[in-house]
Write an enzyme that holds these catalytic residues in place. Structure first.
Site, PDB file in Angstrom:
ATOM      1  N   SER A  64      10.536   2.311   3.616  1.00 52.72           N
ATOM      2  CA  SER A  64       8.989   2.655   3.734  1.00 52.72           C
ATOM      3  C   SER A  64       8.557   2.029   2.925  1.00 52.72           C
ATOM      4  CB  SER A  64       8.950   4.031   2.017  1.00 52.72           C
ATOM      5  OG  SER A  64       7.601   3.988   2.717  1.00 52.72           O
ATOM      6  N   ASP A 280       3.618   7.034   6.440  1.00 53.53           N
ATOM      7  CA  ASP A 280       3.440   8.135   6.047  1.00 53.53           C
ATOM      8  C   ASP A 280       2.710   8.222   4.865  1.00 53.53           C
ATOM      9  OD1 ASP A 280       4.776   7.102   3.363  1.00 53.53           O
ATOM     10  OD2 ASP A 280       6.637   8.726   3.447  1.00 53.53           O
ATOM     11  N   ALA A 371      -3.037   8.896  -5.096  1.00 48.00           N
ATOM     12  CA  ALA A 371      -4.301   8.103  -5.148  1.00 48.00           C
ATOM     13  C   ALA A 371      -3.603   6.755  -3.935  1.00 48.00           C
ATOM     14  CB  ALA A 371      -4.008   7.414  -6.820  1.00 48.00           C
ATOM     15  N   ASN A 372      -2.284   6.684  -4.077  1.00 46.55           N
ATOM     16  CA  ASN A 372      -1.825   5.890  -2.749  1.00 46.55           C
ATOM     17  C   ASN A 372      -1.793   5.933  -0.915  1.00 46.55           C
ATOM     18  OD1 ASN A 372       0.789   7.239  -2.097  1.00 46.55           O
ATOM     19  ND2 ASN A 372       1.488   6.688  -3.999  1.00 46.55           N
ATOM     20  N   PRO A 498       8.010   6.304 -17.610  1.00 46.60           N
ATOM     21  CA  PRO A 498       8.507   5.608 -17.679  1.00 46.60           C
ATOM     22  C   PRO A 498       8.970   5.543 -15.906  1.00 46.60           C
ATOM     23  CG  PRO A 498       9.418   7.663 -18.423  1.00 46.60           C
ATOM     24  CD  PRO A 498       7.857   7.293 -18.346  1.00 46.60           C
ATOM     25  N   THR A 501      12.648   4.324 -11.181  1.00 50.26           N
ATOM     26  CA  THR A 501      13.587   3.227 -10.457  1.00 50.26           C
ATOM     27  C   THR A 501      13.741   2.091 -10.750  1.00 50.26           C
ATOM     28  OG1 THR A 501      11.978   2.278  -9.258  1.00 50.26           O
ATOM     29  CG2 THR A 501      12.724   3.959  -7.879  1.00 50.26           C
ATOM     30  N   ARG A 506       4.941   2.237 -16.906  1.00 50.85           N
ATOM     31  CA  ARG A 506       4.117   1.510 -16.464  1.00 50.85           C
ATOM     32  C   ARG A 506       3.215   2.533 -17.152  1.00 50.85           C
ATOM     33  NH1 ARG A 506       5.656   0.240 -11.005  1.00 50.85           N
ATOM     34  NH2 ARG A 506       7.477   0.982 -10.288  1.00 50.85           N
TER      35      ARG A 506
END
Length: 541
Positions: A64, A280, A371-372, A498, A501, A506
Site C-alpha cells: 500500500s 484504496d 480520516a486518511n 498503541p 505495528t 500515537r
C-alpha cells in the site's frame, strides 16, 4: 496431502532464522527480502481457507502506502471482505512456524477449521507495481500448487479491483463480471447514468488532476480512460514512469504533511486528488487564490456522500436506517456537523477498517471513512432490493428518479472495500449533481486544528484503551493526566493509543487554535513518555 512434496517446496522458500511477523489489519508488511517464505505460506493458507469455505479466496501482494522497498501480502475472503479474525491467527502461526513444524501447524489448522482436503480450491492473485511484487506472487503460486489448488493470476491490479473480482466470482456474477473490463464497464456505466441527471450536464468539461503515487492507480486509470464520458477529463500525475512509489506523493504523504505532492503543478482553485500506492485511499485538495493549501480528507468525503444519500432517501420516502461510522481520529467538527446539522447518527469504533466495515453492516445505509481517505458505503440487501424495485415499479416521477440515482450509487460504489477510483467517481458525480465547487464542499464546516504525534516506548502493550480507543485504562494515572490537560484548552480533546505495528504510542489532540492543539499534543506526549516507559530523550516541543 503430499507432505514430502510440501517439504521439498518449502525448502526453496526458507524462513530466515529468528524472524517473527504478525498478520494485522493490512496483512503482513515488511522489507520485501524478508517475505518470500511468508507469501509462499499464504499461498498454502489460501488453499486451506478456500477448502474450508468452498469458495474462491483472493491474495494481494502489496504494501500500500509503505516505501517501495517494502512489500506485503493479504488475503481476501469470499465476499471481498477482509480475512476472518480466527484465520488471521492461523496466518500468524503458519508464517512463524519453523521448517520442521510446518506439517504439524497445517494439520492443526485443518482440524480446528474443519478443512475438507478433498474439496477443490480456487485462489485469485493480484499484485502492485513494486519491483519485488512479481517474484513474490510467483512464490504465492508455488504455495497454491503444492497443495493442489487452482489459481487465476490477474497480474497488476489495484487492491480494490482484486476484492471486486473475488466478490463477483463468489456471487456467480451477481455483483458483476470478474474481469477488469467488467469492473470498468460497471463503474463507468453507473457514473454516466448519474451525471446525465445533473443540471449542468453537457455544459463543458470537468477537469481533475490526480496524483497516482507512482503506483498501480496510474496504470489502471489509464486503462479506464476510454470508458469515461467526454465531459470528464482526468490528468494523471506521478504515473510511475520517473519517480519511486509513494516518494513525496500519494494520499498518505498529503494527509500527514498537509501539503501538495511533488510532481503536480497546482493552479488556484483547481480540483486535485491523490490516491495511495495500491489505490484504496483517496484525499482531495486545492490551493486558494492566496496560495493556502486546503485538504479535504476522509471525514469531509463521508460528509459529502452522507448529504447526498440522505436527500435521496428522503425523496424515496423509505424508512431506511442510515449512519456514519468514524474512528477517534475523525475531526470533532465533522462529527458535530453530521450529528447536529445533518441529523445523521454517528458511531465511533476502534481504528482499523475491519471495525468500521463491521459496524456499517448494521444499517440499511452505512457510510464509513477513516480520516486518511479509506472508506466506502454499504447497502443492506433489504435496502438494495427495495431501491431496485422502486426503479422498476414506482409511478411517481420524483420518487422514481431518486431511486434511479440510488441504484446508480449502489453500482458505482465498491462495497467490498475502500476504492480510490470508485470513490473519486462518486465524489465527482455528487459535485456535478449538486453543482458544488471544491471550495463550497470544503466550506461545509471548518476542521478543528489538530496534531498527530508519536512517542517511542519500551513496550506498547503497557497502554490499554477503552471507549473506541478514546480513553486509556492503563498505565494508572495517564487518563487522569490527559483529562486535566484537556481542561486547559477550548474545544479540545486528546487520546492516546498503541500502534498496531511498532513500539510507539500515537497521540492525537485538537483544540480551538493550532497553537493550542500543538501545545496539548506536546503535553500529552510528555505524560505518555513519563508514565508509559518512554525511550530515549523526552519529546521536545
Amino acid at each position: 496431502m503430499d507432505f514430502e512434496a510440501l517439504r521439498k517446496c518449502s525448502a526453496l522458500h526458507p524462513k530466515p532464522a529468528g524472524l517473527a511477523l504478525q498478520y494485522g489489519t493490512a496483512g503482513f508488511r515488511s522489507r520485501a527480502e524478508q517475505l518470500d517464505h511468508i507469501v509462499f505460506r499464504m499461498g498454502l493458507l489460501a488453499v486451506l481457507r478456500s477448502r474450508a469455505v468452498t469458495a474462491t479466496i483472493g491474495i494481494m501482494v502489496t504494501a500500500s502506502h509503505n516505501p517501495e522497498e517494502d512489500n506485503g501480502v493479504k488475503l481476501v475472503d469470499p465476499l471481498g471482505e477482509m480475512l476472518h479474525p480466527s484465520w488471521e491467527d492461523y496466518a500468524t502461526q503458519l508464517a512463524n512456524a519453523e521448517e520442521q513444524e510446518l506439517q504439524q501447524v497445517i494439520t492443526e489448522i485443518c482440524q480446528k477449521a474443519a478443512v475438507n482436503l478433498h474439496k477443490d480450491a480456487s485462489v485469485f492473485i493480484g499484485r502492485d507495481t513494486r519491483p519485488s511484487s512479481e517474484k513474490l506472487s510467483q512464490s504465492v503460486i508455488d504455495g497454491i500448487q503444492v497443495l493442489g489448488g487452482q489459481y487465476h493470476d490477474y497480474g497488476l491490479v489495484t487492491t480494490p479491483q482484486l476484492h471486486y473480482m473475488v466478490c463477483c466470482q463468489n456471487t456467480q456474477g451477481q455483483y458483476g463480471k470478474a474481469t477488469l473490463e467488467g469492473y470498468y464497464e460497471k463503474l463507468s456505466k453507473a457514473f454516466m447514468q448519474l451525471i446525465k441527471q445533473s443540471p449542468c450536464s453537457g455544459e463543458g468539461q470537468r477537469h481533475l488532476k490526480i496524483d497516482c503515487a507512482n503506483g498501480i492507480g496510474a496504470l489502471k486509470l489509464s486503462e479506464m480512460k476510454p470508458y469515461f464520458p467526454q465531459e470528464m477529463v482526468i490528468h494523471i500525475y506521478n504515473d510511475g514512469t520517473k519517480e519511486k512509489l509513494n516518494h513525496l506523493c500519494g494520499a498518505d504523504f498529503v494527509k500527514v504533511h498537509q501539503k501538495p505532492p511533488g510532481g503536480l503543478d497546482m493552479k488556484p482553485n483547481e480540483r486535485c486528488c491523490s490516491f495511495d500506492g495500491d489505490a484504496d485511499r483517496i484525499v482531495y485538495y486545492y490551493q486558494d487564490t492566496a496560495g493556502h493549501f486546503h485538504l479535504i480528507d476522509g471525514d469531509k468525503i463521508a460528509t459529502l456522500i452522507s448529504i447526498f444519500l440522505k436527500e435521496l432517501i428522503a425523496k424515496v420516502k423509505q424508512d431506511f436506517t442510515m449512519a456514519v461510522v468514524q474512528t477517534a481520529y475523525a475531526n470533532g467538527n465533522s462529527t458535530r456537523y453530521l450529528q447536529e446539522t445533518l441529523k445523521v447518527p454517528v458511531h465511533c469504533v476502534k481504528t482499523g477498517v475491519k471495525h468500521l466495515h463491521h459496524k456499517a453492516q448494521e444499517f440499511d445505509v452505512g457510510v464509513y471513512f477513516e480520516a486518511n481517505g479509506h472508506g466506502t458505503v454499504l447497502f443492506s440487501k433489504t435496502a438494495e432490493t427495495k431501491i431496485r424495485q422502486l426503479v422498476k415499479e414506482e409511478k411517481d416521477d420524483e420518487k422514481r428518479e431518486a431511486a434511479k440515482m440510488l441504484e446508480n450509487m449502489i453500482d458505482l460504489i465498491n462495497q467490498t472495500v475502500g476504492d480510490a477510483v470508485s470513490d473519486m467517481l462518486v465524489i465527482e458525480a455528487i459535485l456535478a449533481l449538486k453543482g458544488l465547487t471544491v471550495q463550497q464542499w470544503d466550506a461545509l464546516y471548518t476542521d478543528l486544528p489538530n496534531r498527530l504525534l508519536k512517542v517511542q516506548v519500551a513496550d506498547r502493550r503497557v497502554i490499554d484503551t477503552t471507549d473506541a480507543e478514546r480513553r486509556a485504562l492503563t498505565p494508572p494515572g495517564l487518563q487522569e493526566k490527559i483529562d486535566a490537560l484537556v481542561k486547559k484548552y477550548k474545544l479540545s480533546r486528546a487520546f492516546v493509543r498503541p500502534s498496531g505495528t511498532e513500539d510507539v504510542v500515537r497521540i492525537y489532540a485538537e483544540a480551538d487554535t493550532q497553537e493550542n492543539a500543538d501545545a496539548l499534543a506536546h503535553e500529552v506526549s510528555l505524560a505518555v513518555f513519563h508514565l508509559a516507559g518512554g525511550k530515549g530523550a523526552p519529546p521536545q516541543p
